[in-house]
Design a protein around this motif. Structure first.
Motif, PDB file in Angstrom:
ATOM      1  N   ILE A 155       0.857  -1.184   0.000  1.00  0.00           N
ATOM      2  CA  ILE A 155       0.000   0.000   0.000  1.00  0.00           C
ATOM      3  C   ILE A 155       0.895   1.237   0.000  1.00  0.00           C
ATOM      4  CG2 ILE A 155      -1.891   1.198   1.130  1.00  0.00           C
ATOM      5  CD1 ILE A 155      -2.504  -1.730   0.243  1.00  0.00           C
ATOM      6  N   ARG A 156       0.683   2.098  -0.984  1.00  0.00           N
ATOM      7  CA  ARG A 156       1.512   3.304  -1.085  1.00  0.00           C
ATOM      8  C   ARG A 156       0.606   4.522  -1.233  1.00  0.00           C
ATOM      9  NH1 ARG A 156       3.507   6.060  -5.376  1.00  0.00           N
ATOM     10  NH2 ARG A 156       2.827   4.436  -6.822  1.00  0.00           N
ATOM     11  N   PHE A 157       0.855   5.535  -0.403  1.00  0.00           N
ATOM     12  CA  PHE A 157       0.102   6.775  -0.503  1.00  0.00           C
ATOM     13  C   PHE A 157       0.630   7.614  -1.667  1.00  0.00           C
ATOM     14  CE2 PHE A 157      -0.374   5.566   3.976  1.00  0.00           C
ATOM     15  CZ  PHE A 157      -1.750   5.568   4.075  1.00  0.00           C
ATOM     16  N   ALA A 158      -0.261   8.414  -2.242  1.00  0.00           N
ATOM     17  CA  ALA A 158       0.089   9.209  -3.416  1.00  0.00           C
ATOM     18  C   ALA A 158       1.309  10.073  -3.137  1.00  0.00           C
ATOM     19  CB  ALA A 158      -1.098  10.087  -3.819  1.00  0.00           C
ATOM     20  N   GLY A 159       2.257  10.069  -4.082  1.00  0.00           N
ATOM     21  CA  GLY A 159       3.448  10.893  -3.973  1.00  0.00           C
ATOM     22  C   GLY A 159       4.571  10.276  -3.171  1.00  0.00           C
ATOM     23  N   ARG A 160       4.369   9.065  -2.679  1.00  0.00           N
ATOM     24  CA  ARG A 160       5.396   8.414  -1.867  1.00  0.00           C
ATOM     25  C   ARG A 160       6.195   7.449  -2.749  1.00  0.00           C
ATOM     26  NH1 ARG A 160       5.733  10.091   3.539  1.00  0.00           N
ATOM     27  NH2 ARG A 160       5.892   7.951   4.285  1.00  0.00           N
ATOM     28  N   PRO A 161       7.521   7.396  -2.567  1.00  0.00           N
ATOM     29  CA  PRO A 161       8.349   6.570  -3.454  1.00  0.00           C
ATOM     30  C   PRO A 161       8.311   5.081  -3.139  1.00  0.00           C
ATOM     31  CG  PRO A 161       9.728   7.671  -1.833  1.00  0.00           C
ATOM     32  CD  PRO A 161       8.335   8.198  -1.630  1.00  0.00           C
ATOM     33  N   ARG A 162       8.003   4.729  -1.887  1.00  0.00           N
ATOM     34  CA  ARG A 162       8.031   3.324  -1.477  1.00  0.00           C
ATOM     35  C   ARG A 162       6.743   2.965  -0.732  1.00  0.00           C
ATOM     36  NH1 ARG A 162      13.048   5.364  -0.606  1.00  0.00           N
ATOM     37  NH2 ARG A 162      12.487   5.956   1.533  1.00  0.00           N
ATOM     38  N   PRO A 163       6.429   1.678  -0.596  1.00  0.00           N
ATOM     39  CA  PRO A 163       5.223   1.288   0.142  1.00  0.00           C
ATOM     40  C   PRO A 163       5.243   1.807   1.571  1.00  0.00           C
ATOM     41  CG  PRO A 163       6.099  -0.574  -1.083  1.00  0.00           C
ATOM     42  CD  PRO A 163       7.127   0.513  -1.185  1.00  0.00           C
ATOM     43  N   ASP A 164       4.099   2.295   2.016  1.00  0.00           N
ATOM     44  CA  ASP A 164       3.958   2.792   3.382  1.00  0.00           C
ATOM     45  C   ASP A 164       3.471   1.716   4.336  1.00  0.00           C
ATOM     46  OD1 ASP A 164       4.285   5.912   3.160  1.00  0.00           O
ATOM     47  OD2 ASP A 164       3.027   5.320   1.473  1.00  0.00           O
ATOM     48  N   LEU A 165       2.696   0.761   3.804  1.00  0.00           N
ATOM     49  CA  LEU A 165       2.085  -0.288   4.607  1.00  0.00           C
ATOM     50  C   LEU A 165       2.022  -1.569   3.795  1.00  0.00           C
ATOM     51  CD1 LEU A 165      -1.171   1.560   5.823  1.00  0.00           C
ATOM     52  CD2 LEU A 165       0.825   1.108   7.248  1.00  0.00           C
ATOM     53  N   LEU A 166       1.807  -2.673   4.478  1.00  0.00           N
ATOM     54  CA  LEU A 166       1.353  -3.900   3.840  1.00  0.00           C
ATOM     55  C   LEU A 166       0.011  -4.270   4.450  1.00  0.00           C
ATOM     56  CD1 LEU A 166       4.439  -6.313   3.570  1.00  0.00           C
ATOM     57  CD2 LEU A 166       3.611  -4.652   1.907  1.00  0.00           C
ATOM     58  N   PHE A 167      -0.988  -4.548   3.603  1.00  0.00           N
ATOM     59  CA  PHE A 167      -2.231  -5.153   4.063  1.00  0.00           C
ATOM     60  C   PHE A 167      -2.056  -6.665   3.929  1.00  0.00           C
ATOM     61  CE2 PHE A 167      -5.736  -1.714   3.420  1.00  0.00           C
ATOM     62  CZ  PHE A 167      -5.105  -0.911   4.348  1.00  0.00           C
ATOM     63  N   VAL A 168      -2.464  -7.382   4.955  1.00  0.00           N
ATOM     64  CA  VAL A 168      -2.262  -8.831   4.989  1.00  0.00           C
ATOM     65  C   VAL A 168      -3.611  -9.508   5.215  1.00  0.00           C
ATOM     66  CG1 VAL A 168      -0.941 -10.700   6.015  1.00  0.00           C
ATOM     67  CG2 VAL A 168       0.023  -8.384   5.975  1.00  0.00           C
ATOM     68  N   ASP A 169      -4.082 -10.227   4.201  1.00  0.00           N
ATOM     69  CA  ASP A 169      -5.384 -10.892   4.224  1.00  0.00           C
ATOM     70  C   ASP A 169      -5.174 -12.352   4.610  1.00  0.00           C
ATOM     71  OD1 ASP A 169      -7.992 -11.613   3.870  1.00  0.00           O
ATOM     72  OD2 ASP A 169      -7.990 -11.462   1.686  1.00  0.00           O
TER      73      ASP A 169
END
Length: 206
Positions: free
Chosen positions: A69-83
């Motif tokens: 999961i990456r927020f707009a304008g961010r170069p790298r993933p901010d989070l991982l969602f784990v199902d």
């Protein structure tokens, strides 16, 4: 998704063994619940995109699925969602469910980046013993968790309040967040909780 919040999501990997977990990285949010509680629908609702596969057949998710999961304008993933696979569905083959403790319990017990477990409970049905056991297990492990009541649009106002109150009493919780993947009720509140728990709010403020 929350007002003004734009995110992109990408499937990272599926794991049926602890050795298949991705390398430790950004904070992880795990989504737990009984089969057919609406985990995939909630994830897709949060992201505004159909990244998690939904099915009317309980028990379809049989691996731990990781999404970047990456927020707009961010170069790298901010989070991982784990199902995670749904629990409490008796019709799954025993040879399938027998393997689950070998990778689900190690993930929840030992995974370093796991910041928060979202426990989904169905507001349309009475309190389930399996949900209570999951919450007690997370408490025993010292894991941070948040209980979310799904399918809130299917229950009328008073009935929903009564259902949530009964769940709070049974689970001994001060709050359960109602959520509807169809109407978006609870989406902003859940995003705020996720951002606060993972420290993204403070990071953005800085």
């Amino acid at each position: 998704m929350a007002a003004g919040l734009r995110v992109s999501a990408k499937f990272l990997t599926a794991a049926a063994d602890a050795r298949q977990f991705p390398a430790a990285g950004p904070p992880e949010i795990a989504f737990l619940g009984r089969s057919n509680v609406g985990k995939s629908s909630l994830i897709n609702s949060l992201l505004g995109d159909k990244v998690a596969k939904t099915s009317s057949t309980p028990g379809r998710t049989r691996t731990i699925n990781f999404f970047e999961i990456r927020f707009a304008g961010r170069p790298r993933p901010d989070l991982l969602f784990v199902d995670l696979p749904g629990y409490g569905y008796a019709k799954l083959p025993r040879d399938v469910t027998a393997e689950w403790p070998k990778f689900i319990e190690p993930y929840l017990r030992e995974r370093g980046p796991l910041a928060l477990a979202i426990v989904l409970v169905d507001t349309c049905i009475p309190v389930q013993q399996s949900d209570k056991q999951m919450i007690e297990w997370l408490q025993a492990q010292g894991r941070s968790y948040l209980v979310v009541g799904t399918k809130a649009d299917r229950v009328s106002g008073n009935a929903l309040r009564n259902a949530l109150r009964k769940m709070q009493e049974e689970f001994q919780l001060e709050q359960i967040l109602p959520y509807s993947a169809r109407t978006g009720v609870g989406k902003d509140e859940l995003w705020r909780a996720l951002r606060s728990t993972t420290g993204l709010d403070q990071e953005n403020a800085g």
